[in-house]
Write an enzyme that holds these catalytic residues in place. Structure first.
Site, PDB file in Angstrom:
ATOM      1  N   LYS A 103      -8.418  20.488   5.527  1.00 53.28           N
ATOM      2  CA  LYS A 103      -9.430  20.105   6.283  1.00 53.28           C
ATOM      3  C   LYS A 103      -8.963  18.847   6.836  1.00 53.28           C
ATOM      4  O   LYS A 103      -9.366  17.834   6.224  1.00 53.28           O
ATOM      5  CB  LYS A 103     -10.866  20.057   5.557  1.00 53.28           C
ATOM      6  CG  LYS A 103     -11.854  19.835   6.180  1.00 53.28           C
ATOM      7  CD  LYS A 103     -12.912  19.190   5.736  1.00 53.28           C
ATOM      8  CE  LYS A 103     -13.019  17.790   5.811  1.00 53.28           C
ATOM      9  NZ  LYS A 103     -13.257  17.191   7.186  1.00 53.28           N
ATOM     10  N   CYS A 136      -4.860   1.968   4.810  1.00 54.63           N
ATOM     11  CA  CYS A 136      -5.353   1.587   3.470  1.00 54.63           C
ATOM     12  C   CYS A 136      -4.846   0.492   2.729  1.00 54.63           C
ATOM     13  O   CYS A 136      -5.223   0.071   1.775  1.00 54.63           O
ATOM     14  CB  CYS A 136      -5.363   2.865   2.857  1.00 54.63           C
ATOM     15  SG  CYS A 136      -3.790   3.779   2.778  1.00 54.63           S
ATOM     16  N   GLU A 170     -13.510  -2.977   1.038  1.00 56.50           N
ATOM     17  CA  GLU A 170     -12.429  -2.657   2.130  1.00 56.50           C
ATOM     18  C   GLU A 170     -13.411  -2.643   3.259  1.00 56.50           C
ATOM     19  O   GLU A 170     -14.455  -1.861   3.584  1.00 56.50           O
ATOM     20  CB  GLU A 170     -11.904  -1.380   1.765  1.00 56.50           C
ATOM     21  CG  GLU A 170     -10.845  -0.811   2.608  1.00 56.50           C
ATOM     22  CD  GLU A 170     -10.469   0.414   2.292  1.00 56.50           C
ATOM     23  OE1 GLU A 170      -9.088   0.567   2.338  1.00 56.50           O
ATOM     24  OE2 GLU A 170     -11.035   1.382   1.638  1.00 56.50           O
ATOM     25  N   GLU A 174      -6.208   9.301  -3.108  1.00 49.86           N
ATOM     26  CA  GLU A 174      -5.728   8.162  -2.814  1.00 49.86           C
ATOM     27  C   GLU A 174      -7.196   7.622  -1.926  1.00 49.86           C
ATOM     28  O   GLU A 174      -7.460   8.155  -0.930  1.00 49.86           O
ATOM     29  CB  GLU A 174      -4.656   8.434  -1.716  1.00 49.86           C
ATOM     30  CG  GLU A 174      -4.062   7.124  -1.576  1.00 49.86           C
ATOM     31  CD  GLU A 174      -4.184   6.338  -0.388  1.00 49.86           C
ATOM     32  OE1 GLU A 174      -5.341   5.621  -0.485  1.00 49.86           O
ATOM     33  OE2 GLU A 174      -3.555   6.219   0.775  1.00 49.86           O
TER      34      GLU A 174
END
Length: 491
Positions: free
Chosen positions: A175, A284, A385, A250
């Site tokens: 997906k 990331c 983040e 992750e």
């Protein structure tokens, strides 16, 4: 406009609900594609196909050399269509075509790497303490793998999951992010062209709360691999407990980039920019936490601001563009709120901190490269983040203070150290709690080395031999060559 379909059991199909989604270019919000929009029922159909292909098909028992040959063919096809894929990726994400072209080289390299090592994992004979016996360890495919990929590097992240899963004999349901599915759709066209059997690789388009949720909870899925945000990762981890799925997560990072006074000044400034402003900071591993030794702090920041103010924003298809837009209006709003929080916390905004005024950029989701100083580790902008073109600057006086600052995070994905003292560099990286640490380098990766994080940056590793092992189960087989009665309970 033709509606792009998903790929289930070797067939290109529309969603069972008939729903569709419009995909837009983040540079100008123009419609670039219409795709079918799947839900739980489509995910279930794909899982059934993958389950049947694994349990009743030949893929898992196909010789590893044959699977590797097909994965090599996929790499060939990616190289053949490299320019088309790069342009499609830039339309979908807004990044520069040059960045996307480099991504395609890396993606082909990932498939090539796993094709080369996929037939060399045949197990081992181990010494058995049992007389007249042979003991061996073999590695077998996990089974049906659910794979959920993010919007920032759609095809690159897909390759990290697809290549090792296929070469080890698994079946899968992927997906992609619902807002950047186009290159993944194209990838499945190449997978079909390469000769992967029907049902082995399935693609379902749709939202995370429908398709992703089904992949996470369905008991016929044996492994879930997810790259994305930490909160979603936690939900997937809980959902996967229904049948104790194998997990590979992750979940991002808030990554420190330490610069000592003895580093090469100009190189460190240049690399501090490179660490953050590719793809508008939507990386990331971006080195958004710049930690600079106090004695050079002011000079370093001044040089950084001067260069950052010269970054050219624009259309990713313009060869002069250095940075494209953010991915969506929703993400732009989050970034604006993030910056306002930084101001309220007392961080000093030196440059950026707003949308550009250039009329040519008003239809896109652009945000100026931004630098904050006077930052401390208790601030929201240090701990959370942003996924944006934002650098926060902290300062330190001692080596231990730099390490303490770097480790003061719930994340542990990546980090960097800049110094010409190699002994000091080695001391630092030995103490930094991160999955990847660069010395006098930043944001470099290659397929041979594992990628993943400590702490809340995730579970497991992608890439390298460890990335292959994520998609295998280990089995010990003991064969008694001369079985005899034990007579433990008598004759």
């Amino acid at each position: 406009m033709t509606i792009k379909k998903m790929f289930i059991d070797g067939k290109w199909v529309h969603a069972s609900s008939g729903q569709i989604r419009t995909i837009i270019n983040p540079f100008n919000q123009e419609e670039i594609a219409t795709v079918t929009e799947g839900d739980q029922s489509d995910a279930k159909a794909a899982i059934i196909a993958a389950r049947k292909a694994f349990d009743q098909g030949d893929w898992s028992s196909t010789p590893a050399t044959e699977r590797s040959s097909i994965v090599h063919k996929i790499a060939d096809l990616i190289e053949r269509d490299q320019q088309k894929l790069a342009e499609l990726e830039s339309l979908d994400t807004g990044k520069t075509v040059e960045e996307s072209r480099e991504d395609m080289v890396d993606i082909a390299g990932v498939f090539r790497y796993y094709a080369e090592i996929g037939d060399k994992n045949g197990g081992e004979i181990i010494s058995s303490p049992i007389p007249n016996s042979v003991s061996k360890v073999v590695h077998e495919p996990v089974g049906v793998c659910g794979q959920i990929t993010p919007w920032n590097y759609p095809l690159l992240q897909a390759s990290w999951k697809l290549a090792p899963a296929l070469v080890t004999g698994n079946t899968l349901v992927m997906k992609p992010s619902e807002i950047t599915p186009l290159t993944t759709i194209k990838m499945f066209e190449l997978i079909e062209e390469a000769g992967v059997p029907a049902g082995v690789a399935n693609l379902v388009l749709g939202a995370g709360h429908t398709v992703g949720a089904e992949l996470s909870t369905n008991v016929d899925v044996d492994l879930i691999s997810f790259t994305g945000g930490i909160e979603t990762g936690k939900k997937i981890m809980q959902a996967a407990s229904v049948n104790v799925k194998k997990l590979a997560l992750e979940l991002g990072g808030k990554n420190p980039n330490i610069v000592f006074a003895d580093a090469d000044f100009n190189t460190a400034v240049d690399q501090a920019m490179n660490a953050v402003f590719f793809h508008a900071g939507q990386i990331c591993s971006a080195g958004t936490r710049l930690i600079v030794e106090e004695s050079i702090h002011d000079e370093f920041v001044e040089a950084l601001v001067e260069r950052v103010n010269n970054i050219k924003l624009g259309n990713g298809f313009d060869k002069d563009t250095q940075m494209g837009p953010l991915i969506s209006a929703e993400h732009l709003a989050k970034v604006e709120k993030y910056v306002e929080t930084g101001k309220q916390e007392g961080a000093k905004l030196l440059t950026g901190g707003r949308r550009p005024k250039d009329p040519a950029l008003q239809n896109g989701f652009f945000y100026l490269p931004t630098i904050f100083t006077n930052c401390t580790t208790d601030m929201h902008i240090i701990q959370y983040e942003a996924f944006a073109p934002i650098i926060t600057v902290e300062k330190f006086q001692t080596e231990q203070e730099a390490i303490n600052l770097a480790n003061n995070s719930t994340y542990g994905l990546a980090g960097g150290v800049w110094t010409n003292d190699i002994v000091k560099a080695e001391r630092c990286v030995a103490k930094m709690r991160m999955g990847t640490v660069w010395i006098n380098e930043y944001n470099v990766y290659f397929p041979h080395a594992p990628w993943g994080g400590y702490k809340q940056s995730g579970i497991g590793r992608e890439l390298g031999k460890l990335g292959l092992e994520e998609y295998t189960e280990t089995k010990h087989i003991l064969h008694n060559l001369k079985p005899e009665p034990i007579n433990w309970f008598g004759d």
